[in-house]
Design a protein around this motif. Sequence first.
Motif, PDB file in Angstrom:
ATOM      1  N   UNK A 109     -17.064 -10.330  -1.003  1.00 41.56           N
ATOM      2  CA  UNK A 109     -16.236 -11.282  -1.742  1.00 41.56           C
ATOM      3  C   UNK A 109     -14.759 -10.942  -1.660  1.00 41.56           C
ATOM      4  N   UNK A 110     -14.471  -9.654  -1.709  1.00 42.32           N
ATOM      5  CA  UNK A 110     -13.053  -9.241  -1.630  1.00 42.32           C
ATOM      6  C   UNK A 110     -12.445  -9.638  -0.295  1.00 42.32           C
ATOM      7  N   UNK A 160      -6.233 -14.402   1.541  1.00 39.70           N
ATOM      8  CA  UNK A 160      -4.811 -14.052   1.351  1.00 39.70           C
ATOM      9  C   UNK A 160      -4.199 -13.681   2.706  1.00 39.70           C
ATOM     10  N   UNK A 161      -2.964 -14.013   2.877  1.00 36.38           N
ATOM     11  CA  UNK A 161      -2.290 -13.770   4.167  1.00 36.38           C
ATOM     12  C   UNK A 161      -1.996 -12.294   4.373  1.00 36.38           C
ATOM     13  N   UNK A 162      -1.623 -11.592   3.318  1.00 41.04           N
ATOM     14  CA  UNK A 162      -1.224 -10.191   3.464  1.00 41.04           C
ATOM     15  C   UNK A 162      -2.343  -9.278   2.958  1.00 41.04           C
ATOM     16  N   UNK A 163      -3.283  -8.990   3.819  1.00 37.95           N
ATOM     17  CA  UNK A 163      -4.358  -8.026   3.547  1.00 37.95           C
ATOM     18  C   UNK A 163      -4.355  -7.027   4.689  1.00 37.95           C
ATOM     19  N   UNK A 170      -7.181  -2.148  13.511  1.00 38.34           N
ATOM     20  CA  UNK A 170      -7.938  -2.313  14.748  1.00 38.34           C
ATOM     21  C   UNK A 170      -9.428  -2.080  14.528  1.00 38.34           C
ATOM     22  N   UNK A 171      -9.776  -1.045  13.743  1.00 35.30           N
ATOM     23  CA  UNK A 171     -11.183  -0.711  13.489  1.00 35.30           C
ATOM     24  C   UNK A 171     -11.604  -1.071  12.055  1.00 35.30           C
ATOM     25  N   UNK A 172     -10.925  -2.008  11.431  1.00 37.23           N
ATOM     26  CA  UNK A 172     -11.207  -2.367  10.038  1.00 37.23           C
ATOM     27  C   UNK A 172     -12.642  -2.850   9.822  1.00 37.23           C
ATOM     28  N   UNK A 173     -13.148  -3.656  10.736  1.00 33.19           N
ATOM     29  CA  UNK A 173     -14.495  -4.182  10.599  1.00 33.19           C
ATOM     30  C   UNK A 173     -15.531  -3.074  10.563  1.00 33.19           C
TER      31      UNK A 173
END
Length: 356
Positions: free
Chosen positions: A314-315, A320-323, A329-332
């Motif tokens: 959910x988060x 939001x544009x600024x996250x 690069x490896x966020x997922x």
Amino acid sequence: MRKIKYKKGRKLQHITLEYTGTQKEHETEMQLFVYDDEDVVEYEKFTVLALNTCIDYTKNNWLNIHGLNDINLLKTIGAHFKLDDFLLADILNTTKRTKLEEQKDILFFNIKSLLPSEYSDNISVEQISFILKDGILISFQEKRSDFFTHIRERLRTHAGIVRTKKVDYLLYLLLDAVMENFYITIEDEEDKIEELINLTKKGADPVILEKIENHRDNFNFLKRSIIPLRDSLYYLKTIKDDDTYNGIEKETFSFFIRLHQKSLELLEQIDSDMSSLESASNFYFSEQSRKMNEIMKTLTIISAVFIPLTFIVGVYGMNFEYMPELKAKNGYFIVLGAMVLLVIALIIYFKKRRWF
């Protein structure tokens, strides 16, 4: 509520002579035993034409009638032995409860004989009636059966003391034989209860609960049949000081006291078996509740595992544009790994708390 295998007849007037039972296909037949300590004579195909010639009042006589469909024959027998139409009506009306009635020279007793049905959980019922007069005992059965086979053999072979006693002792033996059927029926019910208890430990099939209720109905029916028998036997053992009927010898009353004691034992056994049935019913519902709790616990654990995952999803589902994490690069892979580690940590925590 399931009905016992016993068809209730329609209500009749007290002196209406009509057979109300279900054994309407059985022909009326008679058998006569004339006996004393020295000899016994058996008439297998006895007819009313031989009433005056074959019955010997200097000896003991047992006239057994099975099949109650021939009303005219029963009327002839009633007229010969001077039986009231009220007694004949009670013999033919099988909806009557167990009763004892004494008159000046006659003792009337009827009783329900119960046996388990062979291919079902039902109980089969037959009414048996007795007329005791000086020197003769008349028994009325709805159909030919082997309840009294061993008593006939005792008469033929002079086994025991039956031929040395009067017909009041024979009445005791016949009542005792009928009461043995109660023991057979109760033992059969107890075996089935034991099977039900074992089934409740293996599973919670709704059919088990239905069977438990069926057997509870059977025990209630048994109890309703034995209570009036107990009352009649209690009255019978008390008439030794009564001047109304003197056809029972003083020493024979001790045997009827035994029958009364048997009726008390039967009622106690039924109460005990009904308690076992209640325990089986409670165990069934407890098992149902336990299984439901297990299911709810499993679903709760699954929900507890997915709630934080749902929160994370959910988060990052907010647009939001600024996250900052969205542009890593490896966020997922980092978030996915964190979710896997969170699931593992929750499972270890639940395991340590012994929640599963």
